[in-house]
Design an enzyme around this catalytic site. Sequence first.
Site, PDB file in Angstrom:
ATOM      1  N   GLU A  57      26.189  21.845  12.356  1.00  0.00           N
ATOM      2  CA  GLU A  57      26.098  23.227  11.864  1.00  0.00           C
ATOM      3  C   GLU A  57      27.444  23.921  11.940  1.00  0.00           C
ATOM      4  OE1 GLU A  57      22.823  25.245  13.654  1.00  0.00           O
ATOM      5  OE2 GLU A  57      23.522  27.246  13.127  1.00  0.00           O
ATOM      6  N   ASP A  98      25.970  22.506  16.871  1.00  0.00           N
ATOM      7  CA  ASP A  98      26.418  23.740  16.216  1.00  0.00           C
ATOM      8  C   ASP A  98      27.799  24.087  16.756  1.00  0.00           C
ATOM      9  OD1 ASP A  98      26.750  26.207  15.042  1.00  0.00           O
ATOM     10  OD2 ASP A  98      24.942  27.118  15.898  1.00  0.00           O
ATOM     11  N   GLY A 140      18.259  31.937  14.832  1.00  0.00           N
ATOM     12  CA  GLY A 140      17.920  32.988  15.784  1.00  0.00           C
ATOM     13  C   GLY A 140      19.150  33.410  16.548  1.00  0.00           C
ATOM     14  N   LYS A 160      19.194  33.331   8.561  1.00  0.00           N
ATOM     15  CA  LYS A 160      18.966  34.393   9.554  1.00  0.00           C
ATOM     16  C   LYS A 160      18.873  35.693   8.780  1.00  0.00           C
ATOM     17  CE  LYS A 160      21.756  32.500  13.346  1.00  0.00           C
ATOM     18  NZ  LYS A 160      23.178  32.392  13.742  1.00  0.00           N
ATOM     19  N   SER A 186      18.233  25.931  21.158  1.00  0.00           N
ATOM     20  CA  SER A 186      19.686  25.860  21.067  1.00  0.00           C
ATOM     21  C   SER A 186      20.245  25.940  22.481  1.00  0.00           C
ATOM     22  CB  SER A 186      20.169  27.040  20.212  1.00  0.00           C
ATOM     23  OG  SER A 186      21.572  27.144  20.244  1.00  0.00           O
ATOM     24  N   LYS A 188      19.263  21.497  19.816  1.00  0.00           N
ATOM     25  CA  LYS A 188      20.577  21.771  19.224  1.00  0.00           C
ATOM     26  C   LYS A 188      21.568  22.017  20.346  1.00  0.00           C
ATOM     27  CE  LYS A 188      21.990  25.815  17.050  1.00  0.00           C
ATOM     28  NZ  LYS A 188      21.851  26.862  16.009  1.00  0.00           N
ATOM     29  N   ASP A 215      25.636  28.146   8.491  1.00  0.00           N
ATOM     30  CA  ASP A 215      25.045  29.327   9.119  1.00  0.00           C
ATOM     31  C   ASP A 215      25.906  30.538   8.744  1.00  0.00           C
ATOM     32  OD1 ASP A 215      24.196  31.322  10.873  1.00  0.00           O
ATOM     33  OD2 ASP A 215      24.349  30.137  12.697  1.00  0.00           O
ATOM     34  N   LYS A 238      25.412  23.181  21.458  1.00  0.00           N
ATOM     35  CA  LYS A 238      26.639  23.855  21.039  1.00  0.00           C
ATOM     36  C   LYS A 238      27.813  22.933  21.349  1.00  0.00           C
ATOM     37  CE  LYS A 238      25.055  27.948  19.797  1.00  0.00           C
ATOM     38  NZ  LYS A 238      25.198  28.459  18.407  1.00  0.00           N
TER      39      LYS A 238
HETATM   40  C1  NPQ Z   1      23.816  30.291  16.012  1.00  0.00           C
HETATM   41  N1  NPQ Z   1      22.196  31.241  17.626  1.00  0.00           N
HETATM   42  O1  NPQ Z   1      22.999  29.567  15.503  1.00  0.00           O
HETATM   43  C2  NPQ Z   1      23.421  31.453  16.929  1.00  0.00           C
HETATM   44  C3  NPQ Z   1      24.530  31.925  17.747  1.00  0.00           C
HETATM   45  C4  NPQ Z   1      24.259  33.195  18.484  1.00  0.00           C
HETATM   46  C5  NPQ Z   1      20.442  30.361  19.027  1.00  0.00           C
HETATM   47  O2  NPQ Z   1      22.491  29.313  18.770  1.00  0.00           O
HETATM   48  C6  NPQ Z   1      24.155  37.894  20.216  1.00  0.00           C
HETATM   49  C7  NPQ Z   1      24.961  37.891  19.116  1.00  0.00           C
HETATM   50  C8  NPQ Z   1      23.586  36.740  20.626  1.00  0.00           C
HETATM   51  C9  NPQ Z   1      25.205  36.744  18.414  1.00  0.00           C
HETATM   52  C10 NPQ Z   1      23.209  34.369  20.275  1.00  0.00           C
HETATM   53  C11 NPQ Z   1      21.814  30.236  18.470  1.00  0.00           C
HETATM   54  C12 NPQ Z   1      23.795  35.561  19.913  1.00  0.00           C
HETATM   55  C13 NPQ Z   1      24.616  35.549  18.804  1.00  0.00           C
HETATM   56  C14 NPQ Z   1      23.454  33.213  19.575  1.00  0.00           C
HETATM   57  C15 NPQ Z   1      24.828  34.393  18.091  1.00  0.00           C
HETATM   58  O3  NPQ Z   1      24.971  30.133  15.718  1.00  0.00           O
HETATM   59 MG    MG Z   2      24.655  28.612  14.222  1.00  0.00          MG
END
Ligand code: NPQ
Ligand code: MG
Length: 359
Positions: free
Chosen positions: A204, A179, A281, A253, A126, A152, A229, A154
């Site tokens: 996402e 995402d 994650g 998750k 990501s 992925k 998500d 953002k």
């Molecule tokens: C997601 N993860 O899928 C999340 C967003 C995310 C890998 O994009 C601390 C707290 C760290 C919340 C890292 C990825 C975080 C967090 C990523 C949320 O939306």
């Molecule tokens: Mg997400």
Amino acid sequence: MSLSAVELVLVRLPLLRPFRTSFGTLTHKEAILVRAAGDDGVEGWGECAVAEDPLYSEEWNAGAWMILRDYLAPAALAGTSPSVKGHPMAATALEAALLDLRLRREEVSLAAHLGGVRDRIVCGVSLGIEEDVDQLLEQVRRFVADGYRRIKLKIEPGWDVEPVRAVREAFPDAALSVDANAAYGPEDAGHLAGLDPLGLDYLEQPLPKDHLLAHADLQARLETPICLDETLTSPHVTEEAIRLGACRIVNLKVGRVGGIGSARAIHDLVVRRGVPMWCGGMLETGIGRAVNLALAAMPGFTLPGDTSGSDRYFERDLTEPFTVDADGTMAVLDGPGIGVSPIDEALREVTVRRHLVGT
Ligand code: NPQ
Ligand code: MG
């Protein structure tokens, strides 16, 4: 054999590169580790996947610390059920530590306990929002070269169709997804349809988490599959989202759904409905990453997830590093419990505070 103490350890690890999303920029990974100490000297570990600030979900580390210290850990030590409402990520951290303790005693791996069917998982990565398209392309190039099997990106309003198109043009065959972390509204449907020609595996969480019907309406207008998500907080809402057509893909998750029991129930219903799923994650240290890795070995995780190598995030992980091979896969661990433990010296270096509950 019983539980003699629960220790909370707040850690703060610098990220190799700031991770920018629509909900803020992370420069560090702050996490609460839960250590469940057995009276037989065996210990189990869990990680709470929340951040310093409540910007991604309602939970944040100072709150999770108090919930664990004052409610969840004392209840576990007393052998009672805490009946705390909410705080799923805090609850998951303690549950994971207790399960790790139990499985280490039984000498069973978490992957085996969960009914894992594969010994390697397929890894994705990501990538955060970058300053400009050139820097984004450089990041994508690195992870494609490292073998990652899904990239992925953002997105947020102002950083979506244009940078994603540039990545698609530079990497015509890459498995790409985006995402939004709920950064759009139903009025953005026409704009989001601009992603359709880009051949994304999914979009996402475009809309706020409680917008079930709006996601269903949006999905009806888009060719790109929607993956949910943040919305999917329980088996119940997951079933509703699938039946409504609010998503065609599921991101699971364990912390978001409140624990391993809930994750298993969601896994099983998603499999029954034939919906593709992957394991999400939150930039976990090796302790949380080990849980994601074991989960992703279950049969329903048919798409590459967000479990990346330790070197994606950290100069030095808390555990032995997790590595992605040149073919973009990672070996599932087969040691007892989660299969890794913190390295004392690595843990000491990043510990902010500790608190022991119990004797
Ligand atoms: C997601 N993860 O899928 C999340 C967003 C995310 C890998 O994009 C601390 C707290 C760290 C919340 C890292 C990825 C975080 C967090 C990523 C949320 O939306
Ligand atoms: Mg997400």
